[in-house]
Design an enzyme around this catalytic site. Sequence first.
Site, mmCIF file in Angstrom:
data_model
loop_
_atom_site.group_PDB
_atom_site.id
_atom_site.type_symbol
_atom_site.label_atom_id
_atom_site.label_comp_id
_atom_site.label_asym_id
_atom_site.label_seq_id
_atom_site.Cartn_x
_atom_site.Cartn_y
_atom_site.Cartn_z
ATOM 1 N N CYS A 67 -6.243 1.568 5.432
ATOM 2 C CA CYS A 67 -6.930 0.326 5.806
ATOM 3 C C CYS A 67 -6.493 -0.084 7.208
ATOM 4 C CB CYS A 67 -6.624 -0.769 4.793
ATOM 5 S SG CYS A 67 -4.914 -1.359 4.856
ATOM 6 N N GLU A 125 0.828 3.817 1.923
ATOM 7 C CA GLU A 125 1.303 4.148 3.266
ATOM 8 C C GLU A 125 2.510 3.289 3.643
ATOM 9 O OE1 GLU A 125 -3.301 4.127 3.554
ATOM 10 O OE2 GLU A 125 -1.728 3.288 2.281
ATOM 11 N N HIS A 141 0.828 -1.190 0.000
ATOM 12 C CA HIS A 141 0.000 0.000 0.000
ATOM 13 C C HIS A 141 0.876 1.258 0.000
ATOM 14 C CE1 HIS A 141 -3.932 -2.031 1.576
ATOM 15 N NE2 HIS A 141 -3.377 -2.673 0.553
ATOM 16 N N CYS A 150 -2.730 -1.081 7.430
ATOM 17 C CA CYS A 150 -1.817 0.059 7.415
ATOM 18 C C CYS A 150 -1.934 0.862 8.702
ATOM 19 C CB CYS A 150 -2.101 0.954 6.216
ATOM 20 S SG CYS A 150 -1.522 0.287 4.641
#
Length: 345
Positions: free
Chosen positions: A289, A260, A258, A292
């Site tokens: 999410c 992040e 992701h 994360c």
Amino acid sequence: MLIGICGSICAGKSTVAEYLVERHGFTRLSIRPDAEDSKDGSSTTTFASADAMLDFVTLRWRDRWVTTDIDSEAVLDVFSRRPFFLLISVDAPVAVRWRRAQRRAQQQSTSSPVDLESFVNESDFQLYGGGPQHHPPLLPVMARAAMRLANGGLEEKSLSTQPLFAALDKAGLDVQGVEQLLRPSWDRYFMSLASLAAQRSNCMKRRVGCVLVREHRVVSTGYNGTPRGLRNCGEGGCGRCNGGVGAGVGLATCLCLHAEENALLEAGRERIPTSSLANTILYCDTCPCLTCSIKIVQVGIGEVVYSQGYSMDAETAAVFREAGVRLRQYIPPTQGLIHLDRMAV
């Protein structure tokens, strides 16, 4: 500040300028190549050229000025040099503009009625260039506007400018709104960088970008995609993303990192001293999410700012709340194409 207003024939440029003059204390300026520069303090100050007007406003940039004489890219380029200049475009359906032209001709007894074909031809010459008057094309000018107004004819329906003025209030065409467009806030600036990072993503499910910031300085950026050395997601590198599964399904089989995660990995502990972690802000296109969010908490990030919701917002908010991480959504100022008729609803 100086606001320039451009637009097609009878789109409502003068009415928008009138709004700024009446509601927000602007003074209207005009360019008249055949006139001598006039700085007599009148409500409409005229100049022989765009350069002369720019020189005048530069010495008085803290005051409020507006002009509707932005009719070519050459004129726009003159004003675009300055950080206090903002361009707004106004357009309207051709039928609405033609009716306005007819009313204007009726009010001016010396003017002959305007037939539709002649009006459309003149409008096309203005927008696309050419014609007997050798118009420079106006469309490239309008395309560079920071705010584009679609004026469907509120003043015609009510026979008053008040509904249109109220719609312009809602559109954010006030001094505070203009200042935000002239110079973006820190939130808007870093969120724009996150959106720019997202454009590098080739994830087949969703493009996401992220920026880590400490003391208004970028620490790292990231976007989602497969790890280094693996085929890109857009080339079939992640079977889950390319399999057409629904959101939240098969996440354990997803090979994409992701945005992040990439930003956190790029920064590492070395770029963010432990003493500064609480002052570090993570900007992201979407709310992180759950996976994360626990990594963000573990690293020690102090605040998360996002623009769009995600399917796990409630769970993420609960984790951040318990861990003492500030979470807020960024709502950008109104810009782009704005339908004034919808603002009046």
